[in-house]
Scaffold this active site. Sequence first.
Site, PDB file in Angstrom:
ATOM      1  N   HIS A 183     -42.116  30.075   6.428  1.00 22.83           N
ATOM      2  CA  HIS A 183     -42.193  29.243   7.625  1.00 22.83           C
ATOM      3  C   HIS A 183     -41.341  29.811   8.765  1.00 22.83           C
ATOM      4  O   HIS A 183     -40.451  30.643   8.560  1.00 22.83           O
ATOM      5  CB  HIS A 183     -41.718  27.825   7.299  1.00 22.83           C
ATOM      6  N   GLU A 204     -40.285  24.046  -1.210  1.00 23.79           N
ATOM      7  CA  GLU A 204     -38.961  24.650  -1.251  1.00 23.79           C
ATOM      8  C   GLU A 204     -38.243  24.298  -2.549  1.00 23.79           C
ATOM      9  O   GLU A 204     -38.518  23.272  -3.175  1.00 23.79           O
ATOM     10  CB  GLU A 204     -38.144  24.153  -0.048  1.00 23.79           C
TER      11      GLU A 204
END
Length: 320
Positions: free
Chosen positions: A50, A139
């Site tokens: 990201h 994550e």
Amino acid sequence: MINSTVDDNGHAQIPDHQHRCHCCHFDSHNNNPQKPIPKCLPKRIILVRHGESEGNRDDAMYTVTPDYRIPLTPKGIGQAKEAGSRIFDVISDNGTSDNWKVYFYVSPYVRTRSTLREMGRAFSRRRVLGVREECRIREQDFGNFQVAERMKVIKETRERFGRFFYRFPEGESAADVYDRVSSFLESLWRDIDMNRLHHDPNDDLNLVIISHGLASRVFLMKWFKWTVEQFEYLNNLGNCEFRVIQLGLGGEYSLAVHHTEEEMLEWGLSPEMISDQKWRAHANRSSWNDKCPWYLDAFFDHLANSDDDDYDEVKSNFSD
């Protein structure tokens, strides 16, 4: 389209009687053709981290905002737009190729969803086969709200313990992430094998996975069967950096088809790992790289070349 099954490294397992040359890279008139590479296999799998998030810019964000809600910064939004353009150039061979499609997998976090949204500006609707939110590529869980002073001590402890096996209090270890990413890989290959992506085999298929730094590294570890020790030396991806795993002419996937040796060195790959990537870029599907030291040499002190070689030495090792 050829009926096939796919193993966990993307190798197509195809009965000989189903070989057809209309969607395979081989010459049917050759008496010794290579095993075919079906066009239904993805040409590329692209792992994207990201863009810059508010948490990347200021660790204090984690003390007041749940990790999954942390947004991109304005800089991160710009990075995502640029990454979309760069990935479009890779997939389209800088605009020279027209027969291709892309399918996206994305972590459910706000920063990854926003990265995908900005990247998507580079693609027209007809190019996008679909998109799926995938929780297994989220994550690493560091716990809930993260107190800065406590996290500093915890991360120092992780460095002493080892990054792969250290489990954060109330959170996950990299080994835990490896397990769920491995499960995702199995599902990904079922999607391909059963054509759940509704992919036309006349088009090159490109899978783009927008995820996080650690999830991307353990994906590579699982894919290329890297050891825990090799994982420990890998550097994290920068914001909106990406890694291209591309299908070589012989049917093996490799980082070395698209990336340079200098790039792989910067990422923390050892010379032996890079040599293996170069071999994969040209290797025939399902062949064995007997020059890759960690396949055997990393696990054994000595292996005789045959049952008769060094018999006395082998026997003496048992008696020591």
